[in-house]
Design a protein around this motif. Structure first.
Motif, PDB file in Angstrom:
ATOM      1  N   ILE A  99      -3.774 -25.747  -1.049  1.00  0.00           N
ATOM      2  CA  ILE A  99      -3.591 -26.442   0.219  1.00  0.00           C
ATOM      3  C   ILE A  99      -2.118 -26.636   0.508  1.00  0.00           C
ATOM      4  O   ILE A  99      -1.663 -26.495   1.624  1.00  0.00           O
TER       5      ILE A  99
ATOM      6  N   VAL B   2     -16.123 -38.059  -0.158  1.00  0.00           N
ATOM      7  CA  VAL B   2     -14.787 -37.572  -0.528  1.00  0.00           C
ATOM      8  C   VAL B   2     -14.130 -38.548  -1.508  1.00  0.00           C
ATOM      9  O   VAL B   2     -13.541 -38.152  -2.514  1.00  0.00           O
TER      10      VAL B   2
ATOM     11  N   ALA C 159     -12.941 -36.563  -9.910  1.00  0.00           N
ATOM     12  CA  ALA C 159     -11.925 -35.581 -10.301  1.00  0.00           C
ATOM     13  C   ALA C 159     -10.815 -36.251 -11.099  1.00  0.00           C
ATOM     14  O   ALA C 159     -10.375 -35.731 -12.132  1.00  0.00           O
TER      15      ALA C 159
ATOM     16  N   GLY D  61     -15.776 -38.290  -4.863  1.00  0.00           N
ATOM     17  CA  GLY D  61     -15.367 -37.012  -5.456  1.00  0.00           C
ATOM     18  C   GLY D  61     -13.976 -37.085  -6.041  1.00  0.00           C
ATOM     19  O   GLY D  61     -13.721 -36.581  -7.143  1.00  0.00           O
ATOM     20  N   MET D  62     -13.063 -37.740  -5.328  1.00  0.00           N
ATOM     21  CA  MET D  62     -11.705 -37.872  -5.844  1.00  0.00           C
ATOM     22  C   MET D  62     -11.681 -38.733  -7.099  1.00  0.00           C
ATOM     23  O   MET D  62     -10.959 -38.443  -8.056  1.00  0.00           O
TER      24      MET D  62
ATOM     25  N   ILE E 285     -15.629 -31.882  -1.584  1.00  0.00           N
ATOM     26  CA  ILE E 285     -14.343 -31.825  -0.871  1.00  0.00           C
ATOM     27  C   ILE E 285     -13.331 -32.738  -1.554  1.00  0.00           C
ATOM     28  O   ILE E 285     -12.166 -32.369  -1.731  1.00  0.00           O
ATOM     29  N   GLY E 286     -13.780 -33.907  -1.968  1.00  0.00           N
ATOM     30  CA  GLY E 286     -12.877 -34.847  -2.623  1.00  0.00           C
ATOM     31  C   GLY E 286     -12.293 -34.273  -3.903  1.00  0.00           C
ATOM     32  O   GLY E 286     -11.094 -34.395  -4.164  1.00  0.00           O
ATOM     33  N   MET E 287     -13.136 -33.625  -4.703  1.00  0.00           N
ATOM     34  CA  MET E 287     -12.638 -33.037  -5.963  1.00  0.00           C
ATOM     35  C   MET E 287     -11.638 -31.930  -5.680  1.00  0.00           C
ATOM     36  O   MET E 287     -10.604 -31.821  -6.339  1.00  0.00           O
ATOM     37  N   ILE E 288     -11.959 -31.097  -4.667  1.00  0.00           N
ATOM     38  CA  ILE E 288     -11.048 -29.992  -4.341  1.00  0.00           C
ATOM     39  C   ILE E 288      -9.721 -30.533  -3.834  1.00  0.00           C
ATOM     40  O   ILE E 288      -8.649 -30.074  -4.226  1.00  0.00           O
ATOM     41  N   LEU E 289      -9.789 -31.564  -2.988  1.00  0.00           N
ATOM     42  CA  LEU E 289      -8.562 -32.193  -2.482  1.00  0.00           C
ATOM     43  C   LEU E 289      -7.717 -32.705  -3.622  1.00  0.00           C
ATOM     44  O   LEU E 289      -6.511 -32.502  -3.660  1.00  0.00           O
ATOM     45  N   PHE E 290      -8.373 -33.355  -4.569  1.00  0.00           N
ATOM     46  CA  PHE E 290      -7.626 -33.952  -5.670  1.00  0.00           C
ATOM     47  C   PHE E 290      -6.903 -32.879  -6.471  1.00  0.00           C
ATOM     48  O   PHE E 290      -5.752 -33.042  -6.835  1.00  0.00           O
ATOM     49  N   PHE E 291      -7.591 -31.780  -6.731  1.00  0.00           N
ATOM     50  CA  PHE E 291      -6.978 -30.725  -7.538  1.00  0.00           C
ATOM     51  C   PHE E 291      -6.188 -29.732  -6.699  1.00  0.00           C
ATOM     52  O   PHE E 291      -5.604 -28.803  -7.233  1.00  0.00           O
ATOM     53  N   ASN E 292      -6.209 -29.905  -5.375  1.00  0.00           N
ATOM     54  CA  ASN E 292      -5.363 -29.083  -4.494  1.00  0.00           C
ATOM     55  C   ASN E 292      -5.669 -27.601  -4.610  1.00  0.00           C
ATOM     56  O   ASN E 292      -4.788 -26.763  -4.587  1.00  0.00           O
ATOM     57  N   HIS E 293      -6.941 -27.285  -4.809  1.00  0.00           N
ATOM     58  CA  HIS E 293      -7.298 -25.875  -4.946  1.00  0.00           C
ATOM     59  C   HIS E 293      -8.533 -25.604  -4.120  1.00  0.00           C
ATOM     60  O   HIS E 293      -9.529 -26.290  -4.255  1.00  0.00           O
ATOM     61  N   PHE E 294      -8.493 -24.625  -3.271  1.00  0.00           N
ATOM     62  CA  PHE E 294      -9.729 -24.198  -2.638  1.00  0.00           C
ATOM     63  C   PHE E 294      -9.945 -22.765  -3.062  1.00  0.00           C
ATOM     64  O   PHE E 294      -9.398 -21.845  -2.508  1.00  0.00           O
TER      65      PHE E 294
END
Lengths: 139, 206
Positions: free
Chosen positions: B168, A85, A92, A88-89, B154-163
């Motif tokens: 989210i 995670v 991103a 990944g962040m 998951i980290g990328m999705i969390l960062f961009f706040n989009h699922f």
């Protein structure tokens, strides 16, 4: 004695440079503010800072001393998930700093479907990583 | 009696090719009387040579309104120009490119993450980390690596706040803010560069 002192000083200086570089990198990418914004825990930011610092110190200690524990593999999975995670962040944040998506979406005239492009990147990262660990490392 | 007409330019509008732009299209108008006349006053007709963007300056609107209501006081509020976007037939070929770009991003980001792993010797680090945690020597610590790979997404999705389509939480994601800023910079650029009223060149004799 003087030699040990010089070595310790060089070590301290090196650690200082690397540590401040690491923090500067994290700050530029803005991962921690993003996390506090998502979870609405702005006032815990000092705690998060200590989390980063202690994580860096403990990990460098472990990588230098090579201790051995015998925890079950499920703990390795948990740590793997968390490190994934985090990376990944970072990835991103890096694409965001580079401004890839706004320009790409504008050029193609698909401002609304930008999530589709985002998902391409997310799935590509997951697939690439799985491919690497399961197949590529054997070659 | 002197009436006051309040005028607020809109930020950005879209029109058809060859449309006639009226005051009501580019501005919000508040006035006591004859509001219909004012709103219907034509100011500009879009021509072929205008291409995609026309800038209507507030002075242009003022000039048109002076003719209609010469004795009234015109007050302008807000932005001093409107960006008129001429929308030609919606280009469908844009969507043809989407699968290609999708594949490009998919393969490219996959390759990028593999290169990153090789670059930082991730395999050795993870083997060692696995040995530290479990005390067992393993060639392929998949117990660590598969959760790691999923966590990456998951980290990328969390960062961009989009699922996918769902978000989210309520806040705009950094990506949306980024898009907004990019659009604003573009707007600022066209306001400066397409606005004939705002520019005066040395060689401009006309």
């Amino acid at each position: 004695m003087i030699r040990e002192f010089i070595v310790a000083f060089v070590g301290l200086a090196g650690g200082l440079a690397v540590g401040s570089g690491f923090v500067a990198f994290l700050t530029v990418l803005g991962v921690i503010p993003r996390l506090t914004q998502l979870t609405k825990t702005m006032k815990w930011i000092a705690t998060y800072e200590w989390g980063v610092v202690l994580g860096a110190v403990v990990s460098s200690w472990m990588s230098l001393r090579d201790p051995l524990f015998s925890f079950p593999p499920i703990l390795a999975s948990a740590i793997g998930l968390f490190s994934g995670v985090f990376v990944g962040m970072l990835a991103a944040a890096l694409t965001e700093v580079l401004n890839v998506f706004p320009i790409l979406a504008k050029r193609l005239g698909i401002d609304e479907q930008i999530v589709v492009l985002l998902m391409a990147m997310v799935l590509g990262k997951v697939a690439g990583s799985l491919f690497h660990w399961i197949y590529f490392v054997n070659q | 009696m002197k009436e006051t007409i309040f005028l607020k330019m809109r930020h950005r509008i879209q029109v058809q090719p060859n449309a006639t732009i009226r005051v009501g299209d580019v501005a919000q108008v508040v006035a006591n009387k004859r509001i219909d006349d004012i709103v219907k006053t034509p100011i500009y007709t879009v021509q072929k040579k205008d291409r995609n963007i026309v800038i209507i300056d507030v002075m242009h609107v003022m000039k048109a309104l002076m003719a209609v209501a010469p004795h009234d006081d015109i007050q302008s509020l807000g932005p001093s120009q409107t960006i008129v976007e001429v929308v030609y037939e919606k280009k469908r070929w844009g969507y043809l490119y989407v699968p290609i770009v999708w594949l490009l991003l998919f393969i490219g980001s996959g390759l990028a993450i593999m290169n990153f792993h090789e670059d930082v010797s991730m395999q050795q680090v993870q083997q060692r980390l696995y040995r530290v945690i479990t005390g067992k020597e393993v060639d392929k610590p998949l117990w660590f690596q598969i959760p790691y790979s999923l966590g990456l997404g998951i980290g990328m999705i969390l960062f961009f706040n989009h699922f996918f389509k769902k978000r989210i939480n309520e806040e705009p994601s950094p990506l949306e803010v980024e898009m907004f800023q990019y659009q604003q910079s573009l707007d600022q650029y066209v306001i400066m560069h397409e606005n004939k009223e705002a520019m005066r060149r040395m060689d401009d004799d006309s």
